[in-house]
Design a protein around this motif. Structure first.
Motif, PDB file in Angstrom:
ATOM      1  N   ALA A 249      53.867  38.591 -19.174  1.00 15.11           N
ATOM      2  CA  ALA A 249      53.727  38.521 -18.679  1.00 15.11           C
ATOM      3  C   ALA A 249      54.340  39.132 -17.241  1.00 15.11           C
ATOM      4  N   THR A 250      54.290  40.550 -16.733  1.00 18.21           N
ATOM      5  CA  THR A 250      54.981  40.870 -16.071  1.00 18.21           C
ATOM      6  C   THR A 250      54.527  40.522 -14.227  1.00 18.21           C
ATOM      7  N   LEU A 251      55.401  39.524 -14.124  1.00 19.40           N
ATOM      8  CA  LEU A 251      54.560  39.056 -12.081  1.00 19.40           C
ATOM      9  C   LEU A 251      55.511  39.094 -11.106  1.00 19.40           C
ATOM     10  N   LYS A 252      55.212  39.203 -10.320  1.00 20.39           N
ATOM     11  CA  LYS A 252      56.486  39.584  -8.764  1.00 20.39           C
ATOM     12  C   LYS A 252      57.509  38.075  -9.097  1.00 20.39           C
ATOM     13  N   THR A 253      58.493  39.028  -8.991  1.00 12.65           N
ATOM     14  CA  THR A 253      60.286  38.499  -9.238  1.00 12.65           C
ATOM     15  C   THR A 253      60.221  37.663  -7.544  1.00 12.65           C
ATOM     16  N   ASP A 254      60.742  36.313  -7.973  1.00 10.73           N
ATOM     17  CA  ASP A 254      61.056  35.187  -7.298  1.00 10.73           C
ATOM     18  C   ASP A 254      61.261  35.388  -6.107  1.00 10.73           C
ATOM     19  N   LYS A 255      62.479  37.048  -5.684  1.00 10.37           N
ATOM     20  CA  LYS A 255      62.693  37.185  -4.211  1.00 10.37           C
ATOM     21  C   LYS A 255      61.668  38.054  -3.812  1.00 10.37           C
ATOM     22  N   GLU A 256      60.738  38.430  -4.148  1.00 11.33           N
ATOM     23  CA  GLU A 256      59.397  38.920  -3.194  1.00 11.33           C
ATOM     24  C   GLU A 256      58.708  38.327  -2.981  1.00 11.33           C
ATOM     25  N   LEU A 257      58.501  37.190  -3.414  1.00 12.96           N
ATOM     26  CA  LEU A 257      57.457  36.072  -3.487  1.00 12.96           C
ATOM     27  C   LEU A 257      58.426  35.305  -2.272  1.00 12.96           C
ATOM     28  N   MET A 258      59.194  34.940  -1.791  1.00 11.60           N
ATOM     29  CA  MET A 258      60.161  34.211  -1.198  1.00 11.60           C
ATOM     30  C   MET A 258      59.947  35.362   0.232  1.00 11.60           C
ATOM     31  N   LYS A 259      59.657  36.504  -0.582  1.00 12.50           N
ATOM     32  CA  LYS A 259      60.311  37.840   0.993  1.00 12.50           C
ATOM     33  C   LYS A 259      58.739  37.306   2.055  1.00 12.50           C
TER      34      LYS A 259
ATOM     35  N   GLY B  74      56.606  34.940   2.090  1.00 15.79           N
ATOM     36  CA  GLY B  74      56.954  33.349   2.167  1.00 15.79           C
ATOM     37  C   GLY B  74      56.312  32.926   1.701  1.00 15.79           C
ATOM     38  N   ARG B  75      56.241  31.377   2.082  1.00 14.25           N
ATOM     39  CA  ARG B  75      55.645  30.269   1.269  1.00 14.25           C
ATOM     40  C   ARG B  75      54.001  30.159   0.843  1.00 14.25           C
ATOM     41  N   GLY B  76      53.640  29.796  -0.156  1.00 15.74           N
ATOM     42  CA  GLY B  76      52.259  30.375  -0.050  1.00 15.74           C
ATOM     43  C   GLY B  76      51.573  31.500  -0.791  1.00 15.74           C
ATOM     44  N   ALA B  77      52.721  32.272  -1.457  1.00 15.66           N
ATOM     45  CA  ALA B  77      52.605  33.946  -1.954  1.00 15.66           C
ATOM     46  C   ALA B  77      52.644  33.282  -3.456  1.00 15.66           C
ATOM     47  N   PHE B  78      51.882  34.271  -3.833  1.00 16.98           N
ATOM     48  CA  PHE B  78      51.406  33.671  -5.424  1.00 16.98           C
ATOM     49  C   PHE B  78      50.975  35.168  -6.281  1.00 16.98           C
TER      50      PHE B  78
ATOM     51  N   ALA C  35      45.232  38.225 -19.995  1.00 17.39           N
ATOM     52  CA  ALA C  35      45.483  38.743 -21.003  1.00 17.39           C
ATOM     53  C   ALA C  35      44.487  38.207 -21.897  1.00 17.39           C
ATOM     54  N   GLU C  36      43.771  38.404 -22.619  1.00 17.02           N
ATOM     55  CA  GLU C  36      42.829  37.122 -23.966  1.00 17.02           C
ATOM     56  C   GLU C  36      42.523  36.436 -23.278  1.00 17.02           C
ATOM     57  N   GLY C  37      42.051  36.595 -22.339  1.00 12.94           N
ATOM     58  CA  GLY C  37      41.387  34.672 -21.492  1.00 12.94           C
ATOM     59  C   GLY C  37      42.196  34.052 -21.260  1.00 12.94           C
ATOM     60  N   LEU C  38      43.628  34.791 -21.329  1.00 15.33           N
ATOM     61  CA  LEU C  38      44.808  33.623 -20.499  1.00 15.33           C
ATOM     62  C   LEU C  38      45.272  33.728 -19.023  1.00 15.33           C
ATOM     63  N   LEU C  39      45.105  33.103 -18.371  1.00 10.98           N
ATOM     64  CA  LEU C  39      45.922  33.395 -17.115  1.00 10.98           C
ATOM     65  C   LEU C  39      47.660  33.161 -16.661  1.00 10.98           C
ATOM     66  N   ALA C  40      48.082  33.991 -16.360  1.00  7.13           N
ATOM     67  CA  ALA C  40      49.440  33.403 -15.692  1.00  7.13           C
ATOM     68  C   ALA C  40      49.931  33.893 -13.850  1.00  7.13           C
ATOM     69  N   VAL C  41      50.140  32.836 -14.385  1.00  7.89           N
ATOM     70  CA  VAL C  41      50.537  32.473 -12.227  1.00  7.89           C
ATOM     71  C   VAL C  41      51.503  31.987 -11.851  1.00  7.89           C
ATOM     72  N   LYS C  42      51.923  32.822 -11.039  1.00  7.17           N
ATOM     73  CA  LYS C  42      53.284  32.875 -10.471  1.00  7.17           C
ATOM     74  C   LYS C  42      53.394  32.228  -8.968  1.00  7.17           C
ATOM     75  N   TRP C  43      53.861  31.172  -8.357  1.00  3.73           N
ATOM     76  CA  TRP C  43      53.580  30.691  -6.934  1.00  3.73           C
ATOM     77  C   TRP C  43      54.659  30.578  -6.541  1.00  3.73           C
ATOM     78  N   PHE C  44      55.484  31.032  -5.266  1.00  5.32           N
ATOM     79  CA  PHE C  44      55.854  30.396  -4.116  1.00  5.32           C
ATOM     80  C   PHE C  44      55.632  29.231  -3.021  1.00  5.32           C
ATOM     81  N   ASP C  45      56.168  27.926  -3.587  1.00 11.90           N
ATOM     82  CA  ASP C  45      56.386  26.738  -2.312  1.00 11.90           C
ATOM     83  C   ASP C  45      57.688  26.596  -1.633  1.00 11.90           C
TER      84      ASP C  45
END
Length: 407
Positions: A326-336, A338-342, A347-357
């Motif tokens: 899964a190609t999600l946003k990088t850590d730096k992009e989510l940190m910019k 702010g907290r709570g960004a995700f 794919a194939e019924g599965l969910l991939a999530v990256k969340w920043f706290d």
């Protein structure tokens, strides 16, 4: 012959140096469990499973877990009754039989213990665990005599039972791959009793330490720095949201799965994924259940295998190299942001999530999506220049992260 050819033939005929010969020898490399868990998922073979996954920016349907219902007992039973639900009469009789057998093998004559005496012996051990004295003899000494223990059994008889206490026949263990052979019968009987307890539909798989600081267990004794009991025997357990353990597996290195039937697909999984799959096979109602596990176990292959082969949904934190591409946003992009960004993809019924706290957290889910976003109040320090007190700040988080924290 040219000078260059002579030089090349003379150099090739020289024996290799000692340094090269040393490097050419086979060397044994020790790999820890943590290093094995950091390895990425094995690449799928060519063919149907080798197709590239198509990740989309879409959510998945939420799975509604049914409420658990238990029959209310007519009356609250005694602690001794609940103890005997796990430690049965059959187990006590087994201990008595094996103790007599071992004493006969060592002394030529059994010590003639009985199940009733073994029960008293176990009661004394439980009391000693609560009322700890510096030495065993102190419970019988005149100055420090503890009548609750000393009146049950004489000191010499107690030490004799400690000396010859046994759970399995040593003469039958030749060639067994089980490194826990000496306690295996008792362990299996206790496991069967735990499997009989009714469970809820939310399950959690994690590692548990049985405290042991001795030195006679060799490599069976493990060390985990972030556990309350850092030294001991490692068990992998499956517990339900009622707080009761229902299944467990002893970790003993390469022979952990010596008595477990695994398919070819399960054999290809990582160690953590094989452990979760093995413990989830004993769930009574798999298609109504959800399993939660941390990043030591979770991988894309595990979540997919649980859903397709066992019908069990799964939510877990996951390491970035096990998210199935899964190609999600990088850590730096989510940190910019702010907290709570995700960011999320499916794919194939599965969910991939990256969340920043406080830092970025990755999750995989086949049971819950990001819908019905909620927010919780998080205590955070105000910026410099303001007061040094703490103020509540609302932090947005996906729904599956809330479910993971709860279970």
């Amino acid at each position: 012959m040219d000078e260059e050819e002579v030089a090349s033939t003379s150099s090739s005929s020289k024996p290799p140096s000692k340094k090269k010969r040393r490097m050419g020898k086979n060397s044994l490399k020790t790999v820890s469990l943590a290093e094995l868990q950091d390895t990425p998922e094995p690449s799928p073979p060519d063919g149907k499973e080798g197709r590239r996954r198509l990740w989309r920016h879409e959510d998945i349907e939420a799975f509604q877990v049914p409420d658990s219902s238990f029959n209310v007992p007519d009356a609250v039973k005694t602690p001794f009754h609940y103890f005997k639900m796990l430690f049965t009469d059959e187990m006590i009789e087994h201990i008595s039989e094996q103790t007599n057998l071992y004493a006969a093998q060592e002394l030529g004559d059994p010590i003639s213990t009985s199940p009733e005496e073994i029960e008293k012996f176990l009661a004394m051990l439980l009391f000693m665990g609560v009322f700890s004295f510096p030495a065993i003899d102190d419970y019988w000494c005149i100055e420090s005599r503890f009548s609750v223990i000393a009146d049950i059994m004489p000191r010499r008889r107690f030490k004799l039972l400690c000396r010859y206490l046994h759970f399995n026949d040593n003469q039958q263990c030749d060639g067994s791959p089980d490194r826990f052979y000496k306690i295996r019968p008792l362990f299996d009987m206790l496991r069967q009793q735990c499997l009989l307890i009714s469970s809820t539909y939310q399950h959690s798989v994690d590692e548990v330490m049985v405290a042991y600081k001795g030195t006679r267990a060799g490599s069976l004794r493990q060390y985990i720095a972030n556990k309350p009991d850092k030294w001991g025997f490692k068990l992998f357990c499956r517990a339900s949201s009622s707080g009761i353990i229902h299944d467990f597996l002893l970790y003993q290195g390469a022979s952990t799965f010596f008595n477990v039937a695994l398919t070819e697909q399960e054999e290809a999984l990582l160690l953590g994924a094989k452990l979760v799959t093995t413990l989830c096979k004993t769930i009574t109602l798999p298609r109504l259940s959800v399993v939660f596990c941390d990043n030591l176990f979770t991988s894309f292959d595990l979540v997919q295998n649980l859903q397709e082969n066992l019908g069990i949904r799964c939510i877990g934190t996951v390491r970035p190299n096990r998210m199935g591409g899964a190609t999600l946003k990088t850590d730096k992009e989510l940190m910019k942001e702010g907290r709570g960004a995700f960011d999320f993809m499916s794919a194939e019924g599965l969910l991939a999530v990256k969340w920043f706290d406080n830092k970025c957290v990755s999750l995989l889910s086949s049971a819950c999506g990001i819908t019905s976003l909620s927010s919780f109040l998080c205590q955070t320090v105000e910026q410099r220049g303001q007061s040094k007190g703490r103020c509540p700040v609302p932090i947005t988080h996906p729904c599956l992260q809330s479910a993971y924290r709860r279970h």
